[in-house]
Design an enzyme around this catalytic site. Sequence first.
Site, short mmCIF file in Angstrom:
data_model
loop_
_atom_site.label_atom_id
_atom_site.label_comp_id
_atom_site.label_asym_id
_atom_site.label_seq_id
_atom_site.Cartn_x
_atom_site.Cartn_y
_atom_site.Cartn_z
N CYS A 173 53.70 -11.29 -46.06
CA CYS A 173 54.34 -12.52 -45.58
C CYS A 173 54.36 -13.50 -46.74
O CYS A 173 53.30 -13.91 -47.23
CB CYS A 173 53.56 -13.11 -44.41
SG CYS A 173 54.17 -14.75 -43.93
N THR A 204 19.33 5.05 -56.76
CA THR A 204 19.10 4.27 -55.55
C THR A 204 18.70 5.21 -54.42
O THR A 204 19.35 6.24 -54.21
CB THR A 204 20.37 3.50 -55.15
OG1 THR A 204 20.86 2.80 -56.29
CG2 THR A 204 20.05 2.49 -54.04
N ARG A 246 24.36 5.78 -68.59
CA ARG A 246 23.04 5.62 -67.96
C ARG A 246 22.04 6.64 -68.47
O ARG A 246 20.83 6.39 -68.53
CB ARG A 246 23.16 5.75 -66.44
CG ARG A 246 21.87 5.40 -65.72
CD ARG A 246 21.98 5.61 -64.23
NE ARG A 246 22.02 7.03 -63.88
CZ ARG A 246 22.11 7.49 -62.65
NH1 ARG A 246 22.19 6.63 -61.64
NH2 ARG A 246 22.14 8.77 -62.40
N LYS A 258 28.88 0.52 -53.08
CA LYS A 258 28.27 1.47 -54.02
C LYS A 258 29.41 2.23 -54.70
O LYS A 258 29.94 3.19 -54.16
CB LYS A 258 27.33 2.43 -53.29
CG LYS A 258 26.58 3.39 -54.22
CD LYS A 258 25.64 4.28 -53.42
CE LYS A 258 24.81 5.16 -54.33
NZ LYS A 258 25.61 6.14 -55.09
#
Length: 646
Positions: A404, A104, A157, A141
């Site tokens: 809470c 990217t 990858r 990212k």
Amino acid sequence: MTDSLLNQQQAAVTEKLELDVSLEKIEVLLEAETHDSANDLLVVLQVANALYRAGIPIFDDQKYDNLSAKLTQIDPENPFLTSVEPEVLIDSKTITLPQKMLSTDKAYSFEEIKKWTERLVKAGLELGIDASQIALKITPKLDGYAAYDDGEILYTRGDGNKGQDITRAFERGLQVAKGLGKGLGPGEIVIKKSYFDDVLSSKFENSRNIQAAIIAEKKIDEDIQKAIDDGACVFYPFSGLDKWTGSIDELLSDFENILEKMWDVVDYDIDGLIIETTHEEIKAHMGATRKFHRWQIAFKVNHESAEVEVVKVTPQTSRTGRISPVAELVPTKLSGATLSRATVHHYNMVKTNGVGPGAIIKLVRSGLVIPKIEAVIKPATAELPEHCPSCNAHLIWESDHLMCPNKSDCPAQSENTLIHFFKTLGNVDGFGPKVIEKLTQLGVKHIHHIYALQDSKFVGYGFGEKTAQNLADQLRASREIEIEDWRFLAAFGVSRLAGGNCEKLLQHHTITELFGLSVEEMVKIDGFAQLSAEAIVEGLDNIKEEFFKVYDLGFNLTATPKVSDMDSANSAIAGKLIVFTGSMTQGSRSDMEKEAKSLGAKVGKSVSGKTDYLVTGDKVGENKINAARDKGVTVISENEYFALLS
């Protein structure tokens, strides 16, 4: 050089690169302040990239990007710059990815983002598309290990075109984040920040050490295996990430607030935010280089810091009931802005690090992103709230957070409580976040109030007649459609009482009996420790009034089989831990899981050493089957499973 810059592990990875440069020369280049030639810069970048992706980095991201920018100036056409940086080297053969995985492009300033949006607008004009029609999406990212899951194989990858088969990570029990299914394409292998900080930070230098180890062929470290078994390490598909969506104008006009909102939406390390257009025609028109998609960009940050004094810490109740500590600061100029507040991660950090009035902290502001406390330089006495600032309910600890437990009557939580109820119930359409938001703005704060609404009331609230009728019909149907009692109970959002724990309790008591259960009685049930039991009992007490107002409306609840019923059934799988995998032919997997539970079995989502049976349908890989057998698990087919039941 008397001492080696690279440790033994870093040197081993560097040697795998087979660069035509000696290890001694590489160390000299890594230590050099400047690099005069493109070849020297290329060597440094190749080594730094390999070490980063192996989980043993030599540089931080900023230095790497600066060196990459210098190589761009000297040799802009260098193949290293125009191709995807390869992932860590793994000793196994490469295989083609089902889909290209590119890097990217990066931006470090608002001006760079603005220029990128101008390119989108230009592409739109070339296609006859108005700028207002160009939709954008922002997601975190993730700073993990990039991978691709096609449903059968998990790939690294690699170089973007070819990677390695790392399906063994799934066989080791690696889960898909948020309970999402397999086959969702690209994503990252990551580990929860909170888990790493609490459990593993004393044993590992950084989380990338762990990400690389998860996929390694060698025997996995037992601490990392436990992190996998605990669900702290996951494969997170990009498609499952929380996202912001909007127009270019919305992004540019509210840039800082949007970034601040998105920066902490996941409990995983991130190194920026991904901004992209979702307009398919523009994506196709802009295309990609060999390295980047032109329609996508990553906003990253430069860090600036200052030492600041804390004035006080103010508690704020979030929509989920978590009490967020906000440090009020002596006004300080940092990164071009005067800052007077900073979010503290959680109240355990306030307590253990001494974030109180008079404390001196190191404040970091990353670009335009909300300031964070990086370190406490001089601690002070911490002040912990005992009651919710929104409803005054007594607060409880849940891990590192003060919570809470008053889900039904806390004004800060009302909208989220309603959204959670209808989402968990799962048998009614129409009551999504936008409808709930509109109703709460008109004063509708409780679940039973919604069920009291008639179609005429919806019309009075501004809904069209057809929509109003549909909403009223949906409410009626949600009471009539059969639903499990554990799901109904889980819809009320009691802390530590999600579906699994609801089911465990309801195997021993009816749904109405639970509200009279003491902490001591709950602790006797397998799976409930003292602190969990205390939180659940208090949470049930807080929702009791609202629960019975809704329960008395007459929902069609299916009772969870009791342990005594399971035992008397004398089922062949009673007490066994079963995992179903693959495509089933005699019913859906969820139906089979439900039936197995009714027969007294425990159903798991991933195989471990405690699994008794792995029931396989169609399209199950041999690797998964062999890995289960290696753990001593009995592997049976769907037909063998039904034969076992009969």
